[in-house]
Design an enzyme around this catalytic site. Structure first.
Site, PDB file in Angstrom:
ATOM      1  N   TYR A   1      23.925   2.323 -27.305  1.00  0.00           N
ATOM      2  CA  TYR A   1      25.318   2.899 -27.853  1.00  0.00           C
ATOM      3  C   TYR A   1      24.836   2.275 -28.968  1.00  0.00           C
ATOM      4  O   TYR A   1      25.167   3.422 -30.075  1.00  0.00           O
ATOM      5  CB  TYR A   1      25.844   1.314 -27.263  1.00  0.00           C
ATOM      6  CG  TYR A   1      26.829   0.999 -28.393  1.00  0.00           C
ATOM      7  CD1 TYR A   1      28.148   1.820 -28.805  1.00  0.00           C
ATOM      8  CD2 TYR A   1      27.312  -0.016 -29.224  1.00  0.00           C
ATOM      9  CE1 TYR A   1      29.111   1.904 -29.771  1.00  0.00           C
ATOM     10  CE2 TYR A   1      28.465  -0.457 -30.297  1.00  0.00           C
ATOM     11  CZ  TYR A   1      29.260   0.682 -30.366  1.00  0.00           C
ATOM     12  OH  TYR A   1      30.189  -0.472 -31.182  1.00  0.00           O
TER      13      TYR A   1
ATOM     14  N   SER B   1      30.899  -8.247 -37.990  1.00  0.00           N
ATOM     15  CA  SER B   1      31.328  -7.730 -37.778  1.00  0.00           C
ATOM     16  C   SER B   1      33.548  -7.710 -37.449  1.00  0.00           C
ATOM     17  O   SER B   1      33.581  -8.821 -36.608  1.00  0.00           O
ATOM     18  CB  SER B   1      31.032  -6.211 -36.814  1.00  0.00           C
ATOM     19  OG  SER B   1      32.096  -5.171 -36.048  1.00  0.00           O
TER      20      SER B   1
ATOM     21  N   TYR C   1      38.303  -3.978 -40.711  1.00  0.00           N
ATOM     22  CA  TYR C   1      38.452  -2.685 -40.172  1.00  0.00           C
ATOM     23  C   TYR C   1      40.297  -2.466 -40.612  1.00  0.00           C
ATOM     24  O   TYR C   1      40.524  -3.431 -39.903  1.00  0.00           O
ATOM     25  CB  TYR C   1      38.328  -2.482 -38.567  1.00  0.00           C
ATOM     26  CG  TYR C   1      37.019  -2.143 -38.284  1.00  0.00           C
ATOM     27  CD1 TYR C   1      36.618  -0.425 -38.996  1.00  0.00           C
ATOM     28  CD2 TYR C   1      35.870  -2.412 -37.172  1.00  0.00           C
ATOM     29  CE1 TYR C   1      35.382  -0.073 -38.781  1.00  0.00           C
ATOM     30  CE2 TYR C   1      34.713  -1.434 -37.419  1.00  0.00           C
ATOM     31  CZ  TYR C   1      34.539  -0.718 -37.890  1.00  0.00           C
ATOM     32  OH  TYR C   1      33.382   0.450 -37.092  1.00  0.00           O
TER      33      TYR C   1
ATOM     34  N   THR D   1      35.401  -1.544 -45.030  1.00  0.00           N
ATOM     35  CA  THR D   1      35.136  -0.018 -44.373  1.00  0.00           C
ATOM     36  C   THR D   1      35.911   0.893 -43.897  1.00  0.00           C
ATOM     37  O   THR D   1      37.261   0.764 -43.809  1.00  0.00           O
ATOM     38  CB  THR D   1      33.971  -0.041 -42.690  1.00  0.00           C
ATOM     39  OG1 THR D   1      33.337  -1.127 -42.637  1.00  0.00           O
ATOM     40  CG2 THR D   1      33.949   0.892 -42.850  1.00  0.00           C
TER      41      THR D   1
ATOM     42  N   LYS E   1      32.801  -0.114 -47.998  1.00  0.00           N
ATOM     43  CA  LYS E   1      31.401   0.308 -47.303  1.00  0.00           C
ATOM     44  C   LYS E   1      32.396   1.434 -46.644  1.00  0.00           C
ATOM     45  O   LYS E   1      33.330   2.055 -46.567  1.00  0.00           O
ATOM     46  CB  LYS E   1      32.014  -0.989 -46.314  1.00  0.00           C
ATOM     47  CG  LYS E   1      30.187   0.016 -45.444  1.00  0.00           C
ATOM     48  CD  LYS E   1      30.268  -1.366 -43.875  1.00  0.00           C
ATOM     49  CE  LYS E   1      28.585  -0.886 -43.510  1.00  0.00           C
ATOM     50  NZ  LYS E   1      29.315  -0.319 -41.826  1.00  0.00           N
TER      51      LYS E   1
ATOM     52  N   HIS F   1      27.766   4.997 -42.254  1.00  0.00           N
ATOM     53  CA  HIS F   1      27.862   4.836 -40.987  1.00  0.00           C
ATOM     54  C   HIS F   1      26.787   4.671 -40.104  1.00  0.00           C
ATOM     55  O   HIS F   1      26.840   4.779 -38.298  1.00  0.00           O
ATOM     56  CB  HIS F   1      29.190   4.598 -40.143  1.00  0.00           C
ATOM     57  CG  HIS F   1      29.709   3.755 -39.545  1.00  0.00           C
ATOM     58  ND1 HIS F   1      31.053   3.356 -40.315  1.00  0.00           N
ATOM     59  CD2 HIS F   1      29.044   3.258 -38.053  1.00  0.00           C
ATOM     60  CE1 HIS F   1      31.384   2.158 -39.799  1.00  0.00           C
ATOM     61  NE2 HIS F   1      30.733   2.164 -38.167  1.00  0.00           N
TER      62      HIS F   1
HETATM   63  C1  LIG Z   1      26.083  -0.393 -32.688  1.00  0.00           C
HETATM   64  C2  LIG Z   1      26.993  -0.208 -34.233  1.00  0.00           C
HETATM   65  C3  LIG Z   1      27.827  -0.552 -34.170  1.00  0.00           C
HETATM   66  C4  LIG Z   1      28.214  -0.863 -35.464  1.00  0.00           C
HETATM   67  N1  LIG Z   1      28.993  -1.549 -35.595  1.00  0.00           N
HETATM   68  C5  LIG Z   1      29.870  -1.478 -37.095  1.00  0.00           C
HETATM   69  C6  LIG Z   1      31.425  -2.328 -37.304  1.00  0.00           C
HETATM   70  O1  LIG Z   1      31.512  -2.557 -36.619  1.00  0.00           O
HETATM   71  N2  LIG Z   1      31.637  -1.696 -38.711  1.00  0.00           N
HETATM   72  C7  LIG Z   1      30.829  -1.355 -39.692  1.00  0.00           C
HETATM   73  O2  LIG Z   1      31.262  -1.483 -41.165  1.00  0.00           O
HETATM   74  N3  LIG Z   1      29.808  -0.528 -39.238  1.00  0.00           N
HETATM   75  C8  LIG Z   1      29.170  -0.599 -37.767  1.00  0.00           C
HETATM   76  N4  LIG Z   1      28.191  -0.175 -37.973  1.00  0.00           N
HETATM   77  C9  LIG Z   1      27.742   0.645 -39.369  1.00  0.00           C
HETATM   78  C10 LIG Z   1      26.570  -0.760 -39.505  1.00  0.00           C
HETATM   79  O3  LIG Z   1      27.079  -1.560 -40.467  1.00  0.00           O
HETATM   80  C11 LIG Z   1      25.465   0.133 -40.472  1.00  0.00           C
HETATM   81  O4  LIG Z   1      26.175   1.017 -42.049  1.00  0.00           O
HETATM   82  C12 LIG Z   1      24.057   1.118 -40.021  1.00  0.00           C
HETATM   83  O5  LIG Z   1      24.268   0.559 -38.240  1.00  0.00           O
HETATM   84  C13 LIG Z   1      23.132   0.893 -40.604  1.00  0.00           C
HETATM   85  O6  LIG Z   1      22.440   2.272 -40.401  1.00  0.00           O
HETATM   86  P1  LIG Z   1      21.255   1.392 -39.590  1.00  0.00           P
HETATM   87  O7  LIG Z   1      21.147   1.086 -38.502  1.00  0.00           O
HETATM   88  O8  LIG Z   1      20.721   2.857 -39.847  1.00  0.00           O
HETATM   89  O9  LIG Z   1      20.050   0.561 -40.031  1.00  0.00           O
HETATM   90  C14 LIG Z   1      27.831  -0.039 -36.825  1.00  0.00           C
HETATM   91  C15 LIG Z   1      26.520   0.281 -36.276  1.00  0.00           C
HETATM   92  C16 LIG Z   1      25.541   0.251 -34.992  1.00  0.00           C
HETATM   93  C17 LIG Z   1      24.576   0.928 -35.042  1.00  0.00           C
END
Ligand SMILES: Cc1cc2nc3c(=O)[nH]c(=O)nc-3n(C[C@H](O)[C@H](O)[C@H](O)COP(=O)(O)O)c2cc1C
Length: 393
Positions: free
Chosen positions: A28, A110, A133, A159, A255, A279
């Site tokens: 995931y 989150s 969100y 976001t 974001k 993201h």
């Molecule tokens: C498993 C996972 C869950 C994520 N869940 C959210 C979330 O709930 N809300 C959000 O704004 N971004 C979410 N993101 C995006 C992260 O905030 C972020 O933008 C992203 O992980 C950055 O890239 P990186 O993983 O390469 O550092 C998620 C990313 C991952 C990998």
């Protein structure tokens, strides 16, 4: 807990997490949408940029301290919001928040976390940031903002890039769900990680605790997934930034911006800072890497607001490159999740320590003593081809 001192890079931490976490939850984190092209580009584009080495500079008394949103932090790295941190390890978000607090950097929780706003607030003392969100049920969103306020969250991260979900094939193949569904395949995946299972049995936190018990008529876990995926509001627009800001009464960071015009719109609608983010390659597959679009966004809004970057940061070298192009700070998502999976709070602390050391050495070898002086003069800024702006519709 494993001996984490032997882990020297984020890539090694990732491999440790792969061995420690059930496949569906590890994958995931380690996945992007569709072909995963943007997910890969986020990392590989950083590697295309060369740093400019400088010698014969006095390197004593170096400083990595800077600020984000006016608050002093020990290095320009914050924890990104990531859903289901609490599935990488029991109570994951509390553990990551504690590691960030001890390190002196911002932690973002989150909306889709396992540990709730209240869980994190009760177990930490530094104010954290809350990621929002916007959902169709605006009554729920108002209550959620009020809960973040009551927990003394010092900023909201709004976001904007997930009103429709990009498909991640691995999640479908793995039958992923939160709370976990007990199918023969998911039980098989979990049974291979008895330590993970034992820790999960020792906590009551297994589901989306920001949501369960806070939504009218949704007390039943089985209906939770369906409710959540139908709730992301496709009508979200720039006017909502002002609405959210008014309700929260504190700074709002927008974001998910990847486009020059969107960056300007975010600022004009009240954003106190902007995160250049795709993201982590989980939404629009085929979109450019964030480091590639950062220069044009800095050009558009860099003088008016703080610009941060996430997606693809895996090392202190990557942080320097983002700063050189003009980012005021960076966020890490997966590196934090790998740290959690590999070693909980100590794993996240180790990830932060690895990045801090890389950042310090890299800054020094670039001939800089103070992180706030890093700029375009530290990189070969034409290593990534400049993007030609798309035509107006
Ligand atoms: C498993 C996972 C869950 C994520 N869940 C959210 C979330 O709930 N809300 C959000 O704004 N971004 C979410 N993101 C995006 C992260 O905030 C972020 O933008 C992203 O992980 C950055 O890239 P990186 O993983 O390469 O550092 C998620 C990313 C991952 C990998």
């Amino acid at each position: 807990m494993p001996n984490l001192d032997k882990i020297l890079t984020v890539a090694e931490m990732k491999e440790k997490a792969r061995r420690s976490v059930p496949k569906m939850f590890f994958e995931y984190a380690d996945s992007g949408s569709y072909t995963e092209g943007t997910y890969r580009a986020n990392e590989s584009d950083f590697n295309k940029i060369s740093l400019r080495q400088k010698v014969a500079v006095n390197l004593e008394g170096r400083n990595l301290k800077t600020s984000m949103l006016g608050k002093t932090i020990t290095m320009p790295v914050a924890i990104a919001p990531a859903a289901t941190g609490g599935m990488q390890i029991a109570d994951g978000e509390i553990k990551a928040a504690k590691a960030a607090e001890a390190f002196g950097i911002p932690f973002t929780l989150s909306t889709m976390s396992v540990c709730s706003i209240e869980d994190v607030a009760e177990n930490t003392s530094a104010p954290f940031w809350f990621q929002l969100y916007v959902m169709r049920d605006r009554g729920f969103i108002e209550r959620l903002i009020d809960r973040a306020k009551a927990a003394k969250c010092s900023a909201l991260v709004l976001t904007m890039d997930l009103q429709i979900l990009g498909q991640r094939h691995k999640d479908i193949h793995n039958g992923l769900s939160t709370p976990p569904k007990f199918t023969p395949y998911s039980i098989f995946q979990m049974m291979q990680h008895p330590i993970w299972c034992a820790r999960m049995l020792g906590t009551k936190r297994h589901t989306f605790r920001n949501i369960v018990g806070h939504v009218d008529g949704n007390h039943d876990l089985a209906s939770l997934s369906a409710w959540t995926s139908s709730q992301f509001d496709p009508t979200l627009n720039w006017a909502d930034v002002a609405w959210v800001k008014k309700r929260f009464g504190g700074p709002v960071i927008v974001k998910g911006v990847l486009d020059r015009e969107d960056a300007i719109a975010a600022v004009e609608n009240g954003a106190d800072a902007v995160i250049v983010s795709n993201h982590g390659g989980r939404q629009l597959d085929g979109a450019p890497s964030t480091i590639r679009v950062l220069p044009e966004i800095i050009d558009a809004i860099g003088k008016r607001t703080e610009v941060y970057l996430d997606s693809g940061i895996r090392s202190g070298q990557d942080v320097i490159k983002a700063l050189a192009y003009g980012a005021k700070g960076t966020f890490i998502g997966r590196p934090m999740l790998y740290g959690l999976g590999a070693g909980g709070q100590a794993g996240v602390a180790r990830v932060l320590e690895i990045i801090r050391k890389e950042l310090d050495t890299t800054m020094a070898l670039c001939g800089e003593r103070d992180i706030v002086n890093v700029g375009l003069h530290n990189i070969y800024s034409n290593d990534i081809p400049p993007r030609r702006a798309p035509l107006a519709p």
